[in-house]
Write an enzyme that holds these catalytic residues in place. Structure first.
Site, PDB file in Angstrom:
ATOM      1  N   GLU A 273      26.609 -44.346 -31.278  1.00  0.00           N
ATOM      2  CA  GLU A 273      27.972 -45.305 -30.987  1.00  0.00           C
ATOM      3  C   GLU A 273      28.299 -45.298 -29.741  1.00  0.00           C
ATOM      4  OE1 GLU A 273      30.656 -44.149 -33.969  1.00  0.00           O
ATOM      5  OE2 GLU A 273      29.493 -44.890 -35.697  1.00  0.00           O
ATOM      6  N   HIS A 292      33.674 -48.823 -34.885  1.00  0.00           N
ATOM      7  CA  HIS A 292      34.295 -47.696 -35.791  1.00  0.00           C
ATOM      8  C   HIS A 292      35.661 -47.868 -35.833  1.00  0.00           C
ATOM      9  CE1 HIS A 292      33.025 -43.169 -36.724  1.00  0.00           C
ATOM     10  NE2 HIS A 292      34.250 -43.462 -37.375  1.00  0.00           N
TER      11      HIS A 292
HETATM   12  P1  NAD Z   1      36.037 -37.474 -49.792  1.00  0.00           P
HETATM   13  O1  NAD Z   1      35.694 -36.239 -49.614  1.00  0.00           O
HETATM   14  O2  NAD Z   1      37.343 -37.727 -50.598  1.00  0.00           O
HETATM   15  O3  NAD Z   1      34.866 -38.304 -50.819  1.00  0.00           O
HETATM   16  C1  NAD Z   1      33.505 -38.267 -50.495  1.00  0.00           C
HETATM   17  C2  NAD Z   1      33.070 -38.530 -51.909  1.00  0.00           C
HETATM   18  O4  NAD Z   1      31.571 -38.444 -51.584  1.00  0.00           O
HETATM   19  C3  NAD Z   1      33.064 -37.144 -52.753  1.00  0.00           C
HETATM   20  O5  NAD Z   1      33.731 -37.661 -54.002  1.00  0.00           O
HETATM   21  C4  NAD Z   1      31.685 -36.524 -52.997  1.00  0.00           C
HETATM   22  O6  NAD Z   1      31.498 -35.838 -54.283  1.00  0.00           O
HETATM   23  C5  NAD Z   1      30.921 -37.806 -52.719  1.00  0.00           C
HETATM   24  N1  NAD Z   1      29.422 -37.474 -52.527  1.00  0.00           N
HETATM   25  C6  NAD Z   1      29.027 -36.446 -51.555  1.00  0.00           C
HETATM   26  N2  NAD Z   1      27.672 -36.720 -51.622  1.00  0.00           N
HETATM   27  C7  NAD Z   1      27.347 -37.811 -52.235  1.00  0.00           C
HETATM   28  C8  NAD Z   1      26.216 -38.243 -52.337  1.00  0.00           C
HETATM   29  N3  NAD Z   1      25.032 -37.886 -51.950  1.00  0.00           N
HETATM   30  N4  NAD Z   1      26.126 -39.470 -53.143  1.00  0.00           N
HETATM   31  C9  NAD Z   1      27.408 -40.166 -53.602  1.00  0.00           C
HETATM   32  N5  NAD Z   1      28.715 -39.591 -53.512  1.00  0.00           N
HETATM   33  C10 NAD Z   1      28.702 -38.379 -52.568  1.00  0.00           C
HETATM   34  O7  NAD Z   1      36.223 -38.308 -48.597  1.00  0.00           O
HETATM   35  P2  NAD Z   1      36.932 -39.771 -48.117  1.00  0.00           P
HETATM   36  O8  NAD Z   1      38.160 -39.375 -47.730  1.00  0.00           O
HETATM   37  O9  NAD Z   1      36.757 -40.712 -49.143  1.00  0.00           O
HETATM   38  O10 NAD Z   1      36.002 -40.181 -46.982  1.00  0.00           O
HETATM   39  C11 NAD Z   1      34.635 -40.565 -46.972  1.00  0.00           C
HETATM   40  C12 NAD Z   1      34.037 -40.704 -45.665  1.00  0.00           C
HETATM   41  O11 NAD Z   1      34.515 -41.813 -45.034  1.00  0.00           O
HETATM   42  C13 NAD Z   1      34.424 -39.459 -44.889  1.00  0.00           C
HETATM   43  O12 NAD Z   1      33.391 -38.477 -45.059  1.00  0.00           O
HETATM   44  C14 NAD Z   1      34.097 -40.129 -43.360  1.00  0.00           C
HETATM   45  O13 NAD Z   1      32.848 -39.888 -42.939  1.00  0.00           O
HETATM   46  C15 NAD Z   1      34.239 -41.541 -43.654  1.00  0.00           C
HETATM   47  N6  NAD Z   1      35.431 -42.043 -43.158  1.00  0.00           N
HETATM   48  C16 NAD Z   1      35.346 -43.201 -41.973  1.00  0.00           C
HETATM   49  C17 NAD Z   1      36.426 -43.571 -41.330  1.00  0.00           C
HETATM   50  C18 NAD Z   1      35.693 -44.744 -40.188  1.00  0.00           C
HETATM   51  O14 NAD Z   1      36.593 -44.892 -39.370  1.00  0.00           O
HETATM   52  N7  NAD Z   1      35.142 -45.629 -40.431  1.00  0.00           N
HETATM   53  C19 NAD Z   1      37.497 -43.201 -41.403  1.00  0.00           C
HETATM   54  C20 NAD Z   1      37.741 -42.126 -42.453  1.00  0.00           C
HETATM   55  C21 NAD Z   1      36.706 -41.701 -43.123  1.00  0.00           C
END
Ligand code: NAD
Length: 541
Positions: A273, A292
């Protein structure tokens, strides 16, 4: 360098806000009595020069908290990330240096889920493409035929916080929602969202019209949607990634789009990015790219700024690390309740470190009675006590890592019954090959720690200050001789505790002299030379 663990007053606590954050962060810190310094836009070199003396740093995603920065930080105790993903922080380096890394997982949830839904809508009706065309005077609908969402299937990969909100919103759009989350399925658990079926990844991919990713980027999720997995997607399906770059094989995605196997993709995040101008997805009409933006809403920015400032304030004011990604989560209320046992456990670990001649390789901790509910934390406290010394600088963040590096196995057990005591913590420490093994058991009297058993000997020892321990043959005159020698060396004995085990011709006794200062090497050497003495040790607790 490992930071000291001494409590700091807010006026002594130096907090750096290193990235652009909502003003709410500064206001929240001030309301809690802290005066943060705002120093945004620093290069790595500038940060290395600024970080010494800082106790906390707050970042969003711009500042890269590298190993070099962490190693230059001599006082840093906590790194707070206003947001969820912590890939801009070298977590391993922070953990090795005993620095807590915390994120603010709740503040972004709704905003990021709403972006995923916006991208689904935009993809289904070609909105960015239609907008571009309209602006160039092209009023034709050709190539802009959309698809309804109602009745279509959305596959949510990662049914955590964001995935769940996205799933609920999609249900509101009358989509069928299916999900894959190994953490939930491996527990045989129900889906946390009603009407959402949990499936294996391959089945989800073959059944979904839209697939949205909401998993963290981990070694286990990198390239989760590989070329092979993308090939399983339903023909004409669309992919949305508002989670992390690196989850999708972008080259394979471009090929699948080029060959018409997939109908579109919307990516808020990319492996690199910003993407290079010749990135295979950049020039594609069927791809929506956003920079992002997942967490970019006023509400989310205020939420994470307030949350990170509250968490760091709580950490310094109450010693509680909420949302720490590299330290155990224990509430302030529990910590207050178990504080005497935590102190006891640290003392038991410290006692055994000094009791064992060789390096400890195995630590077996059994917690019985009412403290058993906190056995895991008390086991960590014991390990911290064992490893804590000036050189090692162990704390609750790095103790497990240090133990693994030193090949120390830690085994925990709990027992319901603590006999005549409310609770007991019993710890056995063994050296390589079990050559040396010592057991010590402690409890709490009032709110003070007491050692009640050492190896086979019963006693009642206050484990504090400078202790001189002797293990000797219990013969007449030995204690008098020891008392005289200690007195002649100018040390005052404030307390003497004896433990004896009867049996055999020549009973063995343990004596603990509580002294007002540390005994000299000369005194220890002279005591060791006495005939009835089997062992002499100085123990500082
Ligand atoms: P979270 O920890 O609540 O949820 C993540 C889920 O993914 C968990 O339930 C976990 O069990 C599951 N998981 C782990 N490995 C997996 C796999 N191999 N297959 C399927 N599921 C799997 O996290 P969240 O708050 O929901 O956030 C998720 C992701 O979103 C964050 O890790 C972050 O990287 C991303 N995010 C991106 C932005 C953005 O600006 N685009 C903003 C916020 C979060």
């Amino acid at each position: 360098m490992t930071p000291s663990t001494q409590r700091l007053a807010p006026s002594e606590t130096r907090i750096l806000i290193c990235d652009e954050l909502s003003e709410i962060a500064v206001e929240t810190f001030r309301a809690n009595g802290f005066s943060p310094e705002v120093c945004t836009g620093l290069s790595e070199d500038e940060l290395v020069a600024t970080i010494p003396g800082a106790h906390a740093m707050v970042v969003r995603s711009a500042t890269k908290v590298t190993r070099r920065v962490i190693e230059a930080a001599d006082e840093l105790r906590v790194i707070g990330r206003a947001g969820v993903g912590i890939d801009n922080v070298d977590r391993q380096a922070a953990t090795e240096n005993g620095i807590i890394v915390m994120n603010t997982p709740l503040g972004n949830t709704v905003t990021t889920a709403e972006l995923a839904i916006s991208l689904i809508c935009s993809l289904s009706r070609h909105i960015p493409k239609a907008d571009r065309r309209t602006r160039t005077g092209n009023w034709k609908k050709k190539g802009l035929m959309g698809t309804e969402l109602t009745g279509k299937t959305l596959g949510v990969i990662g049914l955590g916080r964001i995935g769940q909100v996205a799933a609920k919103r999609a249900l509101g759009l009358e989509m069928n929602v299916i999900a894959h989350d190994p953490y939930l399925t491996s527990r045989g658990g129900e889906s946390p969202v009603q009407s959402v079926e949990l499936l294996e990844l391959d089945e989800l991919l073959t059944r979904s019209d839209f697939v949205t990713l909401h998993v963290p980027l981990l070694d286990s999720t990198r390239n989760l949607l590989s070329e092979e997995k993308l090939a399983l997607m339903k023909p004409g399906a669309r992919l949305i990634n508002a989670a992390r770059g690196g989850l999708v094989d972008e080259a394979a995605l471009a090929t699948a789009l080029e060959e018409g196997r997939l109908a579109g993709a919307a990516l808020d995040v990319l492996a690199e990015e910003p993407p290079a101008p010749d990135h295979p997805l950049v020039g594609r009409e069927d791809v929506i790219l956003t920079p992002h933006l997942g967490a970019s809403s006023h509400e989310a920015q205020e939420n994470v700024a307030r949350q990170v400032a509250e968490q760091i304030s709580t950490f310094f004011l109450e010693g509680v690390a909420n949302n720490a990604v590299n330290a155990p989560a224990v509430s302030a209320e529990t910590l207050r309740k178990i504080a005497p046992y935590v102190l006891l456990a640290e003392k038991l670990g410290g006692f055994l470190r000094q009791r064992c001649e060789g390096a400890v390789r195995k630590l077996e901790i059994t917690v019985s009675g009412e403290a058993k509910d906190s056995a895991e934390y008390l086991s960590l406290a014991t390990l911290v006590g064992l490893l804590r010394s000036a050189e090692m600088g162990a704390n609750y963040v790095n103790a497990n890592l240090l133990a693994a590096e030193r090949n120390i196995r830690v085994l925990n057990a709990v027992e319901e019954d603590a006999g005549a005591y409310q609770s007991l913590i019993k710890v056995r420490a063994s050296t390589q090959g079990g050559e040396e093994s010592h057991v010590v058991t402690g409890t709490i009297f009032g709110r003070s720690p007491r050692l009640v058993r050492i190896d086979d000997l019963h006693l009642d020892l206050d484990p504090s200050g400078h202790l001189l321990m002797t293990r000797h043959h219990d013969r007449p005159g030995v204690m008098g001789q020891l008392g005289t020698m200690i007195g002649e060396s100018g040390l005052n004995i404030s307390r003497l505790e004896l433990g004896t085990a009867k049996g055999g011709e020549d009973d063995i006794a343990l004596a603990f002299f509580s002294l007002d200062d540390e005994p000299s090497d000369g005194l220890v050497k002279s005591i060791r030379a006495l005939a009835p003495i089997e062992e002499v040790r100085t123990i500082n607790l």
